[in-house]
Design a protein around this motif. Structure first.
Motif, PDB file in Angstrom:
ATOM      1  N   ALA A  34      16.671  48.546  17.610  1.00 33.17           N
ATOM      2  CA  ALA A  34      16.306  47.201  17.151  1.00 33.17           C
ATOM      3  C   ALA A  34      16.715  46.158  18.182  1.00 33.17           C
ATOM      4  CB  ALA A  34      16.966  46.914  15.803  1.00 33.17           C
ATOM      5  N   ILE A  35      17.902  46.309  18.712  1.00 30.76           N
ATOM      6  CA  ILE A  35      18.407  45.369  19.717  1.00 30.76           C
ATOM      7  C   ILE A  35      17.564  45.461  20.993  1.00 30.76           C
ATOM      8  CG2 ILE A  35      20.381  44.835  21.204  1.00 30.76           C
ATOM      9  CD1 ILE A  35      22.137  45.766  18.732  1.00 30.76           C
ATOM     10  N   HIS A  64      11.376  45.485   9.694  1.00 31.39           N
ATOM     11  CA  HIS A  64      12.207  46.674   9.526  1.00 31.39           C
ATOM     12  C   HIS A  64      11.848  47.780  10.520  1.00 31.39           C
ATOM     13  CE1 HIS A  64       8.628  47.755   7.116  1.00 31.39           C
ATOM     14  NE2 HIS A  64       8.868  48.959   7.576  1.00 31.39           N
ATOM     15  N   ILE A  65      12.801  48.716  10.653  1.00 28.03           N
ATOM     16  CA  ILE A  65      12.598  49.944  11.420  1.00 28.03           C
ATOM     17  C   ILE A  65      13.101  51.082  10.530  1.00 28.03           C
ATOM     18  CG2 ILE A  65      13.137  51.221  13.523  1.00 28.03           C
ATOM     19  CD1 ILE A  65      13.776  48.553  14.872  1.00 28.03           C
ATOM     20  N   THR A  66      12.267  52.112  10.334  1.00 24.43           N
ATOM     21  CA  THR A  66      12.671  53.234   9.495  1.00 24.43           C
ATOM     22  C   THR A  66      12.532  54.550  10.239  1.00 24.43           C
ATOM     23  OG1 THR A  66      10.471  53.566   8.553  1.00 24.43           O
ATOM     24  CG2 THR A  66      11.944  52.066   7.372  1.00 24.43           C
ATOM     25  N   PRO A  89       7.936  45.827  19.522  1.00 19.93           N
ATOM     26  CA  PRO A  89       8.208  47.071  18.807  1.00 19.93           C
ATOM     27  C   PRO A  89       8.110  48.314  19.690  1.00 19.93           C
ATOM     28  CG  PRO A  89       6.064  46.186  18.190  1.00 19.93           C
ATOM     29  CD  PRO A  89       6.737  45.151  19.022  1.00 19.93           C
ATOM     30  N   TRP A  90       7.325  48.244  20.772  1.00 19.59           N
ATOM     31  CA  TRP A  90       7.214  49.392  21.675  1.00 19.59           C
ATOM     32  C   TRP A  90       8.532  49.686  22.364  1.00 19.59           C
ATOM     33  CZ3 TRP A  90       3.601  52.790  21.122  1.00 19.59           C
ATOM     34  CH2 TRP A  90       2.384  52.406  20.563  1.00 19.59           C
ATOM     35  N   ASN A  91       9.317  48.660  22.632  1.00 16.35           N
ATOM     36  CA  ASN A  91      10.631  48.896  23.241  1.00 16.35           C
ATOM     37  C   ASN A  91      11.502  49.742  22.333  1.00 16.35           C
ATOM     38  OD1 ASN A  91       9.822  47.365  25.405  1.00 16.35           O
ATOM     39  ND2 ASN A  91      11.068  45.588  24.897  1.00 16.35           N
ATOM     40  N   ALA A  92      11.440  49.488  21.025  1.00 15.87           N
ATOM     41  CA  ALA A  92      12.209  50.279  20.064  1.00 15.87           C
ATOM     42  C   ALA A  92      11.713  51.722  20.048  1.00 15.87           C
ATOM     43  CB  ALA A  92      12.132  49.661  18.677  1.00 15.87           C
ATOM     44  N   CYS A  93      10.400  51.918  20.010  1.00 14.91           N
ATOM     45  CA  CYS A  93       9.838  53.275  19.980  1.00 14.91           C
ATOM     46  C   CYS A  93      10.201  54.067  21.229  1.00 14.91           C
ATOM     47  CB  CYS A  93       8.321  53.214  19.843  1.00 14.91           C
ATOM     48  SG  CYS A  93       7.775  52.748  18.204  1.00 14.91           S
ATOM     49  N   ASN A  94      10.084  53.443  22.370  1.00 16.85           N
ATOM     50  CA  ASN A  94      10.417  54.129  23.622  1.00 16.85           C
ATOM     51  C   ASN A  94      11.900  54.465  23.688  1.00 16.85           C
ATOM     52  OD1 ASN A  94       7.752  54.114  24.536  1.00 16.85           O
ATOM     53  ND2 ASN A  94       7.981  52.099  25.460  1.00 16.85           N
TER      54      ASN A  94
END
Length: 124
Positions: A34-35, A64-66, A89-94
């Motif tokens: 998230a950060i 949110h992120i789940t 959001p792509w930064n979180a996924c990667n």
């Protein structure tokens, strides 16, 4: 076209089964994801299943992120839903793909709250 948010549905395969089954580690990774996305973390809730698997949510100011894990399959299902333009959001996924030691990730981005013209809020 305007959208209120971006929702990434990620299928993460070939993950380290020990990472996927460690509730405290998954929570830490999710908060850091998230950060990495530029989000502001509000609350977290995670649960360790028996005999294996973890599910959890990081509530962020932007949505949110789940995650739901299947360690026995090396698989994690991840949703990253963000609103506004300041979070990627792509930064979180990667980041999650890297930290889960995944061999493969496929993802689809869905625009949420799509409007042909700017949204007008009416107080009732």
């Amino acid at each position: 076209m305007n959208a209120l948010g971006r929702h990434i549905l990620a299928e993460i395969y070939g993950c380290d089964e020990n990472v996927l089954d460690d509730c405290e580690l998954i929570e830490d990774i999710m908060v850091k994801a998230a950060i990495e996305a530029g989000a502001e973390v509000r609350e977290v809730a995670f649960h360790k299943f028996s005999p294996q698997g973890v599910s959890g949510v990081v509530v962020i100011s932007e949505s949110h992120i789940t995650i739901h894990t299947w360690p026995e399959l090396g698989y994690a299902a991840v949703d990253v839903f963000t609103c506004g333009n300041n979070v990627n959001p792509w930064n979180a996924c990667n980041y999650l793909t890297k930290m889960l030691k995944a061999k493969n990730m496929t993802a689809t981005e869905v625009k949420r709250g799509v409007f042909e013209q700017p949204v007008k809020v009416v107080n009732m």
